[in-house]
Design an enzyme around this catalytic site. Structure first.
Site, mmCIF file in Angstrom:
data_model
loop_
_atom_site.group_PDB
_atom_site.id
_atom_site.type_symbol
_atom_site.label_atom_id
_atom_site.label_comp_id
_atom_site.label_asym_id
_atom_site.label_seq_id
_atom_site.Cartn_x
_atom_site.Cartn_y
_atom_site.Cartn_z
ATOM 1 N N ASP A 141 0.871 -1.183 0.000
ATOM 2 C CA ASP A 141 0.000 0.000 0.000
ATOM 3 C C ASP A 141 0.908 1.232 0.000
ATOM 4 O OD1 ASP A 141 -2.261 1.641 0.174
ATOM 5 O OD2 ASP A 141 -2.323 1.573 2.353
ATOM 6 N N SER A 142 0.298 2.403 -0.106
ATOM 7 C CA SER A 142 1.084 3.635 -0.032
ATOM 8 C C SER A 142 1.495 3.941 1.405
ATOM 9 C CB SER A 142 0.254 4.809 -0.546
ATOM 10 O OG SER A 142 -0.828 5.041 0.342
ATOM 11 N N CYS B 258 -4.525 -1.817 -1.548
ATOM 12 C CA CYS B 258 -4.744 -0.404 -1.808
ATOM 13 C C CYS B 258 -5.794 -0.332 -2.914
ATOM 14 C CB CYS B 258 -3.436 0.219 -2.282
ATOM 15 S SG CYS B 258 -3.629 1.895 -2.915
ATOM 16 N N GLU C 147 -2.687 8.592 7.894
ATOM 17 C CA GLU C 147 -1.312 8.119 7.703
ATOM 18 C C GLU C 147 -0.380 8.638 8.804
ATOM 19 O OE1 GLU C 147 -0.298 5.877 5.636
ATOM 20 O OE2 GLU C 147 1.838 6.081 6.023
ATOM 21 N N CYS D 226 -11.253 2.420 0.808
ATOM 22 C CA CYS D 226 -9.854 2.847 0.964
ATOM 23 C C CYS D 226 -9.360 2.148 2.223
ATOM 24 C CB CYS D 226 -9.773 4.364 1.127
ATOM 25 S SG CYS D 226 -8.111 4.930 1.605
ATOM 26 N N HIS E 297 -7.060 2.756 4.222
ATOM 27 C CA HIS E 297 -6.771 3.638 5.365
ATOM 28 C C HIS E 297 -8.017 3.823 6.240
ATOM 29 C CE1 HIS E 297 -2.996 4.629 3.408
ATOM 30 N NE2 HIS E 297 -2.654 5.334 4.466
HETATM 31 N N1 DGL Z 1 -4.901 2.999 1.165
HETATM 32 C C1 DGL Z 1 -5.067 3.388 -0.162
HETATM 33 C C2 DGL Z 1 -6.363 3.003 -0.804
HETATM 34 O O1 DGL Z 1 -6.961 2.048 -0.381
HETATM 35 C C3 DGL Z 1 -4.327 4.561 -0.704
HETATM 36 C C4 DGL Z 1 -4.532 5.890 -0.090
HETATM 37 C C5 DGL Z 1 -3.651 6.895 -0.824
HETATM 38 O O2 DGL Z 1 -2.457 6.648 -0.924
HETATM 39 O O3 DGL Z 1 -4.188 7.903 -1.309
HETATM 40 O O4 DGL Z 1 -6.796 3.591 -1.759
#
Ligand code: DGL
Length: 269
Positions: free
Chosen positions: A13-14, A76, A156, A188, A190
């Site tokens: 993931d990011s 992600c 984050e 998402c 996150h």
């Molecule tokens: N956790 C990520 C997602 O599910 C990426 C969030 C991001 O880097 O903008 O999209």
């Protein structure tokens, strides 16, 4: 390349978001070796262009294959919107994203057929990837999608307990309350860590669906189908790789997930 049972599953993931998928995978596959890669150098992905997201995803997958991964999980949603079939054709390793028909079909039957909501990044909403899969699975489900990219950097960095965060969250969710959704997809990874806050704001009538555990289920099925389940009974700690800001990753990962991260390795892709 021959894929081996003892090789690791690689998850990326990011940032910290994909740890929600790692946790679900470890619940049902405790004996698998796991590499977790977080590309904090290029975080956030969700406000980038389609081309940038494609390039980043390809580079990370290529890197993880060099680490001998037997299966790659794109934990992600944003990176899962790229053309995965092109990547599957290019690399000889199973690749699983968050927006697969095999994942969504596990929860879509619980939808009432009225209006469902989706919260995700700007790029995920723009891509219409959820709409495309859902339309094929159940054309009666209508989806109202809302970008909440502004929440990602706050989660984050672990800043989710102050008034500013709650204000941002309220702003993000209020259109969903207005249109009267009956379900909400947490699109998402996150956002998996703020589910309780989302529930408190939306109320108990709106059912929430977090794809993370359904992705874990699909990972298990895929490994079993490919005869790649690790049959040893040893438990391994995941290996954490970061492309930048190692200390920040360790601190917010521990805060969000309560996982104990002894260390992470700084890498260059
Ligand atoms: N956790 C990520 C997602 O599910 C990426 C969030 C991001 O880097 O903008 O999209």
């Amino acid at each position: 390349m021959i894929l081996e049972k003892q090789a690791p599953i690689a998850i990326f993931d990011s940032g910290v978001g994909g740890l929600s998928v790692l946790i679900e995978i470890r619940k049902i596959l405790p004996y698998e070796k796991i590499i977790y890669l977080t590309d904090k150098k290029r975080h956030p992905f969700g406000t980038r262009s389609k081309n940038e997201i494609e390039k980043i995803t390809d580079e990370i997958i290529n890197f993880l294959i060099s680490k001998n991964a037997k299966l790659i999980v794109i934990a992600c949603n944003t990176a899962s919107t790229v053309k995965l079939n092109d990547l599957r054709a290019k690399y000889n390793v199973p690749i699983i994203g968050m927006i697969e028909p095999e994942v969504i079909s596990q929860y879509i039957n619980e939808f009432t057929g009225k209006l469902a909501g989706l919260i995700g990044t700007k790029a995920t909403v723009r891509s219409k990837a959820y709409n495309n899969v859902i339309n094929k699975l159940n054309s009666k489900v209508n989806l109202y999608s809302k970008s909440c990219s502004e929440l990602v950097p706050l989660i984050e960095s672990g800043e989710i307990e102050d008034n500013n965060f709650m204000e941002e969250l309220k702003n993000c969710l209020s259109p969903l309350l207005k249109v009267k959704i009956t379900e909400l997809i947490i699109g998402c990874t996150h956002f998996s860590f703020i589910i309780k806050k989302i529930k408190d704001l939306l109320g108990s009538n709106i059912k929430l669906f977090d794809p993370s555990r359904y992705v874990a289920q699909f990972v298990m099925e895929k490994l079993s189908e490919k005869k790649l389940l690790n049959n040893s009974k040893q438990i391994y700690e995941p290996e954490y790789l970061v492309t930048a800001k190692k200390e920040e990753f360790i601190t917010s990962a521990q805060k969000m997930t309560l996982l104990i991260l002894n260390d992470a390795k700084l890498i260059t892709i």
